[in-house]
Design an enzyme around this catalytic site. Structure first.
Site, PDB file in Angstrom:
ATOM      1  N   LYS A  73       0.834  -1.202   0.000  1.00  0.00           N
ATOM      2  CA  LYS A  73       0.000   0.000   0.000  1.00  0.00           C
ATOM      3  C   LYS A  73       0.869   1.253   0.000  1.00  0.00           C
ATOM      4  O   LYS A  73       1.846   1.331   0.767  1.00  0.00           O
ATOM      5  CB  LYS A  73      -0.885   0.029   1.251  1.00  0.00           C
ATOM      6  CG  LYS A  73      -1.844  -1.147   1.356  1.00  0.00           C
ATOM      7  CD  LYS A  73      -3.053  -0.962   0.472  1.00  0.00           C
ATOM      8  CE  LYS A  73      -4.085  -2.066   0.695  1.00  0.00           C
ATOM      9  NZ  LYS A  73      -5.215  -1.936  -0.243  1.00  0.00           N
ATOM     10  N   LYS A  93     -13.468  -6.701  -6.808  1.00  0.00           N
ATOM     11  CA  LYS A  93     -13.768  -7.227  -5.474  1.00  0.00           C
ATOM     12  C   LYS A  93     -15.117  -7.915  -5.611  1.00  0.00           C
ATOM     13  O   LYS A  93     -16.173  -7.354  -5.326  1.00  0.00           O
ATOM     14  CB  LYS A  93     -13.829  -6.074  -4.469  1.00  0.00           C
ATOM     15  CG  LYS A  93     -12.473  -5.470  -4.143  1.00  0.00           C
ATOM     16  CD  LYS A  93     -12.641  -4.320  -3.181  1.00  0.00           C
ATOM     17  CE  LYS A  93     -11.366  -3.993  -2.435  1.00  0.00           C
ATOM     18  NZ  LYS A  93     -10.176  -3.857  -3.254  1.00  0.00           N
TER      19      LYS A  93
HETATM   20 MG    MG Z   1      -7.025  -1.720  -4.144  1.00  0.00          MG
END
Ligand code: MG
Length: 308
Positions: A136, A241
């Site tokens: 991240k 997702k």
């Molecule tokens: Mg992502």
């Protein structure tokens, strides 16, 4: 008609997940169980992320309560689009009634902890056989993060792949700084969601300007948004997702008409939603990319047997 039972769960993260969106400490969801007239069992999981545009857990619980002890195909088809995690869960549960075999297995990308902790964390995942890593960014100052990236790249074995995820946290300026830096390395597989969904046109422009592939994630949390970005000209990678994307049959229908590069990704679900996701990935996901499902070590085990 199916008999319906459901049960809520809470799974604390072993260490909180830090992203540009904030800190996440506990994953909450609902396991649903269907039984059909032949006595077959089907399982589904509602694993919402309201921050990604899905319904809240409370709204999903209310939906299940409204169904009561039974639910029909018609009831399921009428789940509103504002309940994408529930749409996925109920369709997956019905599908699972007639699937006996376990899903195929795929390589998955190991999610590394944010910041410098990534440097100490990757060797264990490598030893477990992971070859793709995800880190991240967009959390700390760009100069510090680029320094850490250089360290991380110099430590990773040459065959490792690294994908970066900014969660929409870069600015047009910092995105350019990142992309210029990435021109000098070939180890970065792609950069996920550099800018907020509102900056779609600029991301499309950056995709043209730089060689590092870009992937949309927050921009395409539901199938309707994915279709919209495709029609507005996105031909890069789509992160899906799947557990919060809505009815899977809608994605299947769209993919039959349009060639899309899809990378399936986790929402920190249990194996119930993961199995459904892997069955779908066998059909729909691009074979060129590890699935973004290397997340299980992040959570404590579910608090009860999922299929009692
Ligand atoms: Mg992502």
């Amino acid at each position: 008609m199916y008999d319906l039972k459901f049960r809520c769960y809470q799974r604390p993260f072993r260490q909180p997940l830090i992203t540009h969106h904030g800190t996440w400490k506990t994953r909450e969801g609902i396991i649903i169980h269907l039984r059909d007239s032949q006595g077959r069992n089907g399982w589904g999981e509602i694993a919402p992320i309201p921050g990604f545009g899905s319904e809240t857990l409370a709204a999903a619980v209310e939906l299940c309560q409204q169904f009561g002890k039974t639910v029909s195909d018609e009831n399921i088809a009428q789940i509103p689009d504002s309940y994408p995690a529930s749409q996925f869960a109920f369709e997956a549960a019905v599908t699972s009634l007639s699937i006996a075999q376990p899903p195929p297995q795929f390589p998955v990308a190991a999610l590394l902890p944010t910041g410098s902790a990534a440097l100490a964390a990757w060797p264990e995942a490598w030893q477990q056989g992971k070859r793709t890593f995800k880190w991240k960014i967009g959390v700390d100052a760009v100069e510090r993060e680029i320094k850490l990236l250089q360290q991380l790249l110099s430590h990773l074995p040459p065959t490792a792949k690294l994908r970066l995820d900014a969660n929409g946290g870069l600015t047009p300026k910092t995105a350019q700084i990142w992309l210029k830096r990435l021109e000098r390395t070939k180890k970065v597989e792609f950069l996920e969601q550099p800018l907020s969904p509102a900056e779609f046109d600029l991301m499309r422009e950056l995709q043209r300007q730089y060689t590092t592939p870009l992937a949309l994630d927050e921009s395409v949390t539901t199938i309707a948004q994915l279709q919209d970005c495709y029609h507005r000209g996105w031909r890069g990678i789509f992160i899906v997702k799947i557990a919060i994307a809505g009815f899977p049959h809608r994605l299947r229908q769209f993919c039959q008409k349009h060639p899309l590069t899809l990378v399936f990704s986790s929402v920190f679900e249990t194996e119930i939603a993961r199995n459904a996701a892997f069955h779908l990935a066998a059909e729909l996901a691009s074979p060129d990319y590890a699935l973004g499902f290397g997340t299980d070590s992040w959570l404590h085990p579910p608090p009860f047997p999922l299929k009692p």
